[in-house]
Design a protein around this motif. Structure first.
Motif, PDB file in Angstrom:
ATOM      1  N   GLN A 102       9.525   0.595  -1.735  1.00  0.00           N
ATOM      2  CA  GLN A 102       9.685   1.536  -0.617  1.00  0.00           C
ATOM      3  C   GLN A 102       9.117   2.905  -0.982  1.00  0.00           C
ATOM      4  O   GLN A 102       8.398   3.534  -0.183  1.00  0.00           O
ATOM      5  CB  GLN A 102      11.170   1.659  -0.254  1.00  0.00           C
ATOM      6  CG  GLN A 102      11.441   2.606   0.906  1.00  0.00           C
ATOM      7  CD  GLN A 102      12.929   2.816   1.148  1.00  0.00           C
ATOM      8  OE1 GLN A 102      13.775   2.129   0.562  1.00  0.00           O
ATOM      9  NE2 GLN A 102      13.265   3.771   2.002  1.00  0.00           N
ATOM     10  N   ALA A 103       9.418   3.381  -2.179  1.00  0.00           N
ATOM     11  CA  ALA A 103       8.899   4.673  -2.632  1.00  0.00           C
ATOM     12  C   ALA A 103       7.376   4.646  -2.719  1.00  0.00           C
ATOM     13  O   ALA A 103       6.692   5.606  -2.331  1.00  0.00           O
ATOM     14  CB  ALA A 103       9.491   5.030  -3.990  1.00  0.00           C
ATOM     15  N   GLU A 125       5.301   2.752  -0.992  1.00  0.00           N
ATOM     16  CA  GLU A 125       4.715   2.735   0.349  1.00  0.00           C
ATOM     17  C   GLU A 125       4.773   4.109   0.999  1.00  0.00           C
ATOM     18  O   GLU A 125       3.835   4.506   1.710  1.00  0.00           O
ATOM     19  CB  GLU A 125       5.434   1.691   1.205  1.00  0.00           C
ATOM     20  CG  GLU A 125       5.124   0.259   0.783  1.00  0.00           C
ATOM     21  CD  GLU A 125       5.916  -0.770   1.565  1.00  0.00           C
ATOM     22  OE1 GLU A 125       6.932  -0.375   2.205  1.00  0.00           O
ATOM     23  OE2 GLU A 125       5.546  -1.952   1.535  1.00  0.00           O
ATOM     24  N   GLU A 126       5.861   4.846   0.759  1.00  0.00           N
ATOM     25  CA  GLU A 126       5.953   6.199   1.314  1.00  0.00           C
ATOM     26  C   GLU A 126       4.915   7.118   0.676  1.00  0.00           C
ATOM     27  O   GLU A 126       4.326   7.976   1.350  1.00  0.00           O
ATOM     28  CB  GLU A 126       7.369   6.753   1.099  1.00  0.00           C
ATOM     29  CG  GLU A 126       8.417   6.100   1.975  1.00  0.00           C
ATOM     30  CD  GLU A 126       9.734   6.856   1.970  1.00  0.00           C
ATOM     31  OE1 GLU A 126       9.735   8.049   1.607  1.00  0.00           O
ATOM     32  OE2 GLU A 126      10.765   6.246   2.335  1.00  0.00           O
ATOM     33  N   ALA A 127       4.671   6.933  -0.612  1.00  0.00           N
ATOM     34  CA  ALA A 127       3.659   7.741  -1.293  1.00  0.00           C
ATOM     35  C   ALA A 127       2.268   7.425  -0.764  1.00  0.00           C
ATOM     36  O   ALA A 127       1.446   8.327  -0.546  1.00  0.00           O
ATOM     37  CB  ALA A 127       3.728   7.496  -2.798  1.00  0.00           C
ATOM     38  N   LEU A 150       1.561   6.341   2.203  1.00  0.00           N
ATOM     39  CA  LEU A 150       1.471   6.910   3.551  1.00  0.00           C
ATOM     40  C   LEU A 150       1.154   8.403   3.514  1.00  0.00           C
ATOM     41  O   LEU A 150       0.438   8.915   4.382  1.00  0.00           O
ATOM     42  CB  LEU A 150       2.778   6.673   4.310  1.00  0.00           C
ATOM     43  CG  LEU A 150       2.988   5.277   4.900  1.00  0.00           C
ATOM     44  CD1 LEU A 150       4.369   5.155   5.509  1.00  0.00           C
ATOM     45  CD2 LEU A 150       1.916   4.967   5.946  1.00  0.00           C
ATOM     46  N   LYS A 151       1.681   9.097   2.526  1.00  0.00           N
ATOM     47  CA  LYS A 151       1.377  10.530   2.394  1.00  0.00           C
ATOM     48  C   LYS A 151      -0.114  10.748   2.160  1.00  0.00           C
ATOM     49  O   LYS A 151      -0.705  11.727   2.620  1.00  0.00           O
ATOM     50  CB  LYS A 151       2.183  11.137   1.244  1.00  0.00           C
ATOM     51  CG  LYS A 151       3.627  11.459   1.613  1.00  0.00           C
ATOM     52  CD  LYS A 151       4.293  12.279   0.539  1.00  0.00           C
ATOM     53  CE  LYS A 151       5.632  12.802   1.023  1.00  0.00           C
ATOM     54  NZ  LYS A 151       5.525  13.822   2.088  1.00  0.00           N
ATOM     55  N   ASN A 198      -1.918   9.372   5.710  1.00  0.00           N
ATOM     56  CA  ASN A 198      -1.582  10.106   6.934  1.00  0.00           C
ATOM     57  C   ASN A 198      -1.675  11.619   6.788  1.00  0.00           C
ATOM     58  O   ASN A 198      -1.988  12.322   7.748  1.00  0.00           O
ATOM     59  CB  ASN A 198      -0.167   9.740   7.407  1.00  0.00           C
ATOM     60  CG  ASN A 198      -0.056   8.287   7.817  1.00  0.00           C
ATOM     61  OD1 ASN A 198      -1.060   7.614   8.024  1.00  0.00           O
ATOM     62  ND2 ASN A 198       1.162   7.793   7.935  1.00  0.00           N
ATOM     63  N   TYR A 255      13.130   9.887  -7.981  1.00  0.00           N
ATOM     64  CA  TYR A 255      14.341   9.619  -7.212  1.00  0.00           C
ATOM     65  C   TYR A 255      15.450   9.164  -8.153  1.00  0.00           C
ATOM     66  O   TYR A 255      15.192   8.685  -9.265  1.00  0.00           O
ATOM     67  CB  TYR A 255      14.102   8.575  -6.114  1.00  0.00           C
ATOM     68  CG  TYR A 255      13.636   7.213  -6.589  1.00  0.00           C
ATOM     69  CD1 TYR A 255      14.550   6.211  -6.929  1.00  0.00           C
ATOM     70  CD2 TYR A 255      12.272   6.917  -6.671  1.00  0.00           C
ATOM     71  CE1 TYR A 255      14.126   4.965  -7.341  1.00  0.00           C
ATOM     72  CE2 TYR A 255      11.830   5.667  -7.083  1.00  0.00           C
ATOM     73  CZ  TYR A 255      12.767   4.689  -7.414  1.00  0.00           C
ATOM     74  OH  TYR A 255      12.338   3.451  -7.828  1.00  0.00           O
ATOM     75  N   ASP A 280      16.836   9.467  -2.279  1.00  0.00           N
ATOM     76  CA  ASP A 280      15.964  10.474  -1.683  1.00  0.00           C
ATOM     77  C   ASP A 280      14.734  10.602  -2.572  1.00  0.00           C
ATOM     78  O   ASP A 280      14.835  10.940  -3.750  1.00  0.00           O
ATOM     79  CB  ASP A 280      16.685  11.826  -1.607  1.00  0.00           C
ATOM     80  CG  ASP A 280      17.837  11.796  -0.622  1.00  0.00           C
ATOM     81  OD1 ASP A 280      17.696  11.109   0.403  1.00  0.00           O
ATOM     82  OD2 ASP A 280      18.867  12.439  -0.898  1.00  0.00           O
ATOM     83  N   PHE A 281      13.583  10.287  -1.998  1.00  0.00           N
ATOM     84  CA  PHE A 281      12.341  10.355  -2.764  1.00  0.00           C
ATOM     85  C   PHE A 281      11.822  11.783  -2.762  1.00  0.00           C
ATOM     86  O   PHE A 281      11.547  12.358  -1.707  1.00  0.00           O
ATOM     87  CB  PHE A 281      11.291   9.400  -2.183  1.00  0.00           C
ATOM     88  CG  PHE A 281      11.769   7.974  -2.127  1.00  0.00           C
ATOM     89  CD1 PHE A 281      12.140   7.308  -3.278  1.00  0.00           C
ATOM     90  CD2 PHE A 281      11.857   7.311  -0.914  1.00  0.00           C
ATOM     91  CE1 PHE A 281      12.586   6.003  -3.230  1.00  0.00           C
ATOM     92  CE2 PHE A 281      12.303   6.007  -0.847  1.00  0.00           C
ATOM     93  CZ  PHE A 281      12.665   5.347  -2.007  1.00  0.00           C
TER      94      PHE A 281
END
Length: 711
Positions: A217-218, A220-222, A224-225, A228, A239, A707-708
């Motif tokens: 999950q972390a 994938e969020e990275a 996306l940053k 996007n 985290y 919280d990442f």
């Protein structure tokens, strides 16, 4: 049955065997007119070519006819391979140690007894017992084949091609019972190394699975940053990885370009070569782990697989750039029991996924471990591997299923069956329809709700991977492929191909790495699916007290003579006993039921009860959610209708002390029946206490949402 054979001369096996094996053996056909050797696996033919024919061993024709007799019995590929290799090793030892010129000089009554009595062989007692057993199997198989397939004239002509039978019986040899006992002791010793850690093993495995899900999950969020928000690589983030670890983990996200720019000097002096696997995906670097509590004196650990990843062992063929690196790899493998201390030649593929996209790290990422300051991680193959690993472990440890049975699980209504029991209390049972070893028709395997939950997660993962529908593929084990000729949407598949047993072994070793299993003599035990199956049986019989005949049926054993003192149980009896067993598993570590009941299902159960009744019905150790006449006659300990409550732990502890004192008293008085009742009550209390502990533990871990912190 013996015909001209012109139609077989284009066959690969014929090309390999001709000239070394008598034509009349090669041309043997079955009742349908098919050549027996058409059934031989390529591995069998390759073994004969490379290990027998090339040396023109005098027993080569007998070995081929023995192979045919095994094929006529439809033995599976691995069994046939084991028999052929064992026979060849035995004959090598016996024939050449005695300097016999040919097989005619071989006298079973003389030379096999000499072998058994260790007059010249350095084989262990166990190996000798196994090899002698194989000889009797081979001799009997050849003799039965001739007697059942040929007339007297043809039989007499073929007698020279079968191994001569000894006049004595195998059981008359002391080494047979000694070898059998040694084998059983070894298996029991290895099982005993695992059984005491059965609960911890399953709990730790689920926690590790959750850690990888959070890391993915972390990641994938990275990513996306970057895509996007246009953030430049590398990205640093951290985290807190749950209160259980008490650690904050720090990572960097790289791509190939940013990594090479940051390591320009190393690039100029080292062998950075283009990857042969195509585009390198964005990858992580584990930087460090720090204790959240600065006063905690213990050393931070981080992810459990950092050491093998840093050494470059998470790939098919580990690349050893120097003698020093090879020594580090070898030292690691020996330290953890993956490699024999005396073995310095072969290099085990301990963590080789043996399947594209599963566990194996991208070659670029793996090769650059020596350049990175931290540990580089290709997360996607690990994420995929962990799904298959946790399902395998959970299914084996709650049902005792074999690998070949697990690999049959497929996404069809014929395989997955849901059974509703109106109760009270109402329950849902799940069955998987699979064909056990030694059978040809599917049978029912009882599985827990957690197994079905994990299957659902894999289905979701596969649908994402395939952008929709899960494809039908061929069954993953060649040894049983003849039973499953039709392609199916098997759950154990990836990248358009079914998973094999080697992959399951690798991902299980990865999942359970550094959980130490050690025999009483200090020998490290490597976890295998078969050992987990033994641990399941041991836990069920010895710890939970299930009848042996019930366990034998759950294990789908073809022959269990230990049940001769017991009557065969009915299907209702099996389901009732299994329900108790799965409740015990749930009580042990909150896997079978409790994860699903906390917090959501427990809350739903309480909510539904409140809507029906309106008031809370407190009971010993928890809350009763039954709104009908109690079928348990108010015996609340162990009742499935009770929702256990952590705040009631002390009540149960006091109750356990009470029953413990009463059991001691009744034993002293010789009142066995009452002592046994106390023992049962203690067991139910122990289960509920473990259930409460697990609820606390898994509420903390499974509900943890880090919280990442991106920089």
């Amino acid at each position: 049955m013996i015909k001209d054979g012109e139609d077989c001369k284009s066959m690969e096996w014929y090309e390999v065997l001709k000239g070394s094996i008598a034509e009349e053996i090669l041309l043997l056909k079955d009742e349908q007119g098919q050549y027996y050797l058409d059934r031989a696996d390529k591995a069998h033919i390759n073994y004969l070519s490379n290990r027998v024919l090339i040396y023109l061993y005098p027993w080569r024709e007998q070995l081929v006819l023995t192979l045919i007799s095994f094929l006529a019995r439809n033995l599976d590929v691995s069994t046939v391979g084991t028999y052929i290799k064992g026979m060849n090793n035995l004959l090598l030892n016996v024939i050449y140690s005695n300097k016999l010129p040919d097989l005619k000089s071989f006298i079973p009554d003389k030379h096999l007894i000499q072998y058994a009595e260790s007059q010249y062989s350095n084989h262990s007692t166990r190996t000798k017992s196994e090899y002698l057993t194989l000889y009797f199997i081979a001799a009997d198989s050849g003799r039965i084949f001739l007697n059942s397939k040929f007339d007297d004239t043809t039989r007499q002509n073929f007698i020279k091609y079968i191994f001569p039978s000894p006049s004595f019986k195998l059981k008359e040899l002391k080494i047979y019972s000694a070898g059998k006992e040694e084998s059983e002791r070894t298996r029991k010793s290895d099982t005993n190394a695992i059984a005491p850690l059965f609960t911890e093993l399953r709990a730790e495995s689920h926690i590790r699975f959750n850690q990888i899900v959070r890391l993915k999950q972390a990641y994938e969020e990275a990513v996306l940053k970057v895509t996007n928000e246009g953030v430049s690589l590398p990205i640093e983030f951290s985290y807190e990885e749950s209160n259980r670890t008490g650690e904050r983990w720090y990572f960097k996200l790289w791509d190939k370009t940013s990594f090479e720019l940051a390591h320009k000097q190393e690039r100029e002096t080292s062998s950075f070569r283009p990857s042969k696997e195509g585009e390198v995906p964005p990858f992580l670097e584990f930087v460090k782990a720090e204790k959240i509590d600065s006063t905690d004196p213990s050393e931070s650990e981080g992810l459990w697989f950092l050491e093998p990843a840093k050494l470059g062992l998470l790939k098919e063929v580990p690349k050893m750039k120097s003698a020093e690196q090879k020594e580090r790899m070898t030292s690691f493998l020996k330290k953890w029991g993956y490699m024999d201390e005396k073995d310095s030649n072969s290099f085990p593929k301990t963590f080789a996924g043996r399947h594209s996209g599963i566990l194996n790290q991208h070659s670029y990422i793996s090769d650059k471990q020596s350049v990175a300051q931290g540990v580089l991680i290709d997360i996607e193959p690990i994420y995929v591997a962990m799904h298959f690993a946790i399902l395998s472990l959970e299914a084996i440890t709650t049902s005792g299923a074999r690998i070949n049975e697990l690999l049959q699980i497929n996404y069809t209504k014929n395989c997955m069956v849901k059974v509703n029991n109106p109760g009270p209390p109402p329950t849902i049972r799940y069955l998987l329809r699979m064909t056990p070893k030694g059978r040809t028709e599917p049978e029912s395997f009882y599985v827990t709700t957690e197994v079905m939950k994990l299957i659902s997660l894999i289905i979701k993962m596969l649908k994402t991977h395939y952008n929709g529908q899960i494809p039908k593929v061929e069954y993953g084990l060649s040894s049983r492929a003849h039973l499953f000729k039709d392609k199916k949407p098997y759950i154990f598949q990836y990248n358009g191909r079914a998973i094999g047993s080697g992959t399951i072994n690798a991902v299980l070793r990865f999942l359970c790495h550094n959980i130490v299993f050690e025999t009483e003599k200090g020998k490290l035990v490597t976890l295998t699916p078969h050992l987990l199956r033994h641990a399941f049986a041991t836990q069920a019989v010895q710890t939970e007290g299930l009848p042996i005949d019930i366990v034998a049926i759950l294990l789908h054993q073809k022959d269990y003579t230990v049940t001769k003192y017991y009557s065969r149980p009915t299907s209702t009896h099996i389901e009732k006993e299994l329900e108790k067993w799965h409740m015990a598993l749930a009580a042990d570590i909150d896997i079978a039921e409790i994860i699903l009941r906390t917090p959501i299902e427990l809350e739903d159960q309480l909510k539904e009860y409140k809507e029906k009744v309106g008031t809370i019905n407190n009971t010993l150790g928890g809350i009763c959610t039954l709104d009908k006449i109690c079928p348990q006659k108010m015996v609340c300990l162990g009742c499935n209708a009770k929702v256990p409550q952590p705040e009631n732990k002390k009540e149960l502890q006091q109750e356990w002390e009470f029953y413990n004192e009463r059991e001691i008293y009744y034993k002293k008085q010789g009142i066995t029946f009452e002592a046994n009742k106390c023992k049962i009550a203690k067991r139910n209390i122990r289960k509920e206490l473990k259930e409460i502990e697990s609820i606390e533990k898994y509420r903390e871990d499974e509900s943890f949402a880090p919280d990442f912190d991106f920089k």
